[in-house]
Design an enzyme around this catalytic site. Structure first.
Site, PDB file in Angstrom:
ATOM      1  CB  THR A  70      -0.839   0.034   1.303  1.00  0.00           C
ATOM      2  OG1 THR A  70      -1.683  -1.103   1.320  1.00  0.00           O
ATOM      3  CG2 THR A  70      -1.688   1.295   1.409  1.00  0.00           C
ATOM      4  CG  ASP A 129      -4.607  -2.145   6.566  1.00  0.00           C
ATOM      5  OD1 ASP A 129      -4.490  -3.033   5.687  1.00  0.00           O
ATOM      6  OD2 ASP A 129      -3.774  -1.238   6.719  1.00  0.00           O
TER       7      ASP A 129
HETATM    8  N1  ASP Z   1      -2.770  -3.438   3.782  1.00  0.00           N
HETATM    9  C1  ASP Z   1      -3.137  -3.824   2.449  1.00  0.00           C
HETATM   10  C2  ASP Z   1      -4.379  -4.689   2.510  1.00  0.00           C
HETATM   11  O1  ASP Z   1      -4.492  -5.507   3.388  1.00  0.00           O
HETATM   12  C3  ASP Z   1      -2.057  -4.529   1.693  1.00  0.00           C
HETATM   13  C4  ASP Z   1      -0.643  -4.079   1.957  1.00  0.00           C
HETATM   14  O2  ASP Z   1      -0.421  -2.972   2.409  1.00  0.00           O
HETATM   15  O3  ASP Z   1       0.298  -4.851   1.719  1.00  0.00           O
HETATM   16  O4  ASP Z   1      -5.205  -4.567   1.646  1.00  0.00           O
END
Ligand code: ASP
Length: 296
Positions: free
Chosen positions: A145, A175
């Site tokens: 992200t 999240d």
């Molecule tokens: N946090 C993101 C999600 O769970 C993915 C990531 O940041 O790697 O969608």
């Protein structure tokens, strides 16, 4: 003024933010420029256009922004066919109701506000998806992200954007668009944002936790360390196996912190007008500056 952002992919995006700030941009303009740069870059498969698809081969995007002056936020999840979900989320900041729109509703809102319907599944992402489908390999792998926080002129704003987990179930939300786990900001204290497996980050409400620790007087680096190590240890104590999660944060004065349960966690900072590629190690207890592969 300080900006912090997750992963090396943020390097040129942070430079784009510096450019608009030089021309007098607001915190929101700067973070939107930073994230749009990554969303529109076809080489990055975890954010925006050309993001990894879900198991049905459909790209569904999540994004959010929070204004630390008044805690107003905007968020979208499961948004299809719009290249720049952060720009849609930003438009929702400050709405009286309907701050968080999902799926068809988010798409309709975007179309009503002049965004263009586009195909987000690029050839490399489609090929990779097909390869997995042919092997009947539906395991979730590959995700990141762009999460970023800015502290400027007494204001703190945070924002995120992601395509979520590669091969996620249709409609799965992590999240990243959630105020609390994925991002938080309070201009009287500071801001934080997370990246990693959303299912675990949500269990620790990580970003809010960091800001609340800072509110109690904990230093930003220590707050990042405590939040990440605390969630990891709590999960182990409860017989769970923590997956990867990492955080970055700023206090209201622009001091930064970053921590991870990975051996090395890359992030980018802009301070004193300089963009630096950094690695967080030892659960956020030590840091190393490196030359970014994007440095020309
Ligand atoms: N946090 C993101 C999600 O769970 C993915 C990531 O940041 O790697 O969608």
């Amino acid at each position: 003024m300080t900006i912090i952002a997750t992963w090396e992919m943020s390097y040129d995006g942070v430079k784009a933010a510096r450019e608009v700030i030089r021309k007098g941009a607001s915190c929101e303009d700067a973070l939107e420029a930073l994230i749009n740069y990554i969303e529109l870059n076809e080489d990055f498969h975890n954010v925006g256009h050309s993001g990894w698809p879900n198991e049905d081969g459909v790209v569904e995007l999540d994004a959010a922004m929070i204004n630390g002056d008044n805690l107003e936020y905007g968020a979208v999840a499961g948004l299809r066919n719009i290249k720049t979900p952060i720009s849609v989320a930003r438009l929702l900041v400050g709405s009286e109701y309907n701050n968080f729109l999902v799926g068809e509703g988010a798409y309709r809102f975007a179309m009503e506000h002049g965004f263009k319907h586009e195909n987000l599944l690029t050839k490399p992402a489609r090929d990779r998806w097909l390869e997995r489908v042919m092997k009947e390999d539906y395991g979730v792998k590959g995700h990141d992200t762009v999460g970023t926080v800015i502290s400027m002129n007494g204001r703190v704003v945070a924002a995120t954007s992601t395509s979520g987990l590669f091969m996620k179930k249709m409609g799965r939300v992590g999240d990243s668009p959630l105020v609390g786990p994925g991002l938080y900001a309070d201009s009287d204290v500071g801001g934080a944002t997370a990246t990693g497996v959303g299912e675990d980050i949500i269990k620790g409400t990580l970003s809010f936790k960091i800001v609340e620790l800072m509110r109690l007087g904990v230093d930003v680096k220590e707050a990042c360390h405590k939040a990440v190590k605390g969630l990891h240890d709590t999960m182990i104590k409860k017989g769970e196996t923590p997956r990867e999660f990492s955080v970055v944060a700023l206090d209201k004065d622009g001091n930064w912190g970053a921590a991870s349960n990975r051996d090395e966690f890359p992030f980018v900072i802009l301070e004193d007008d300089e963009v630096k590629f950094m690695i967080s190690k030892d659960w956020g207890r030590s840091f190393e500056e490196r030359v970014s592969a994007f440095e020309k």
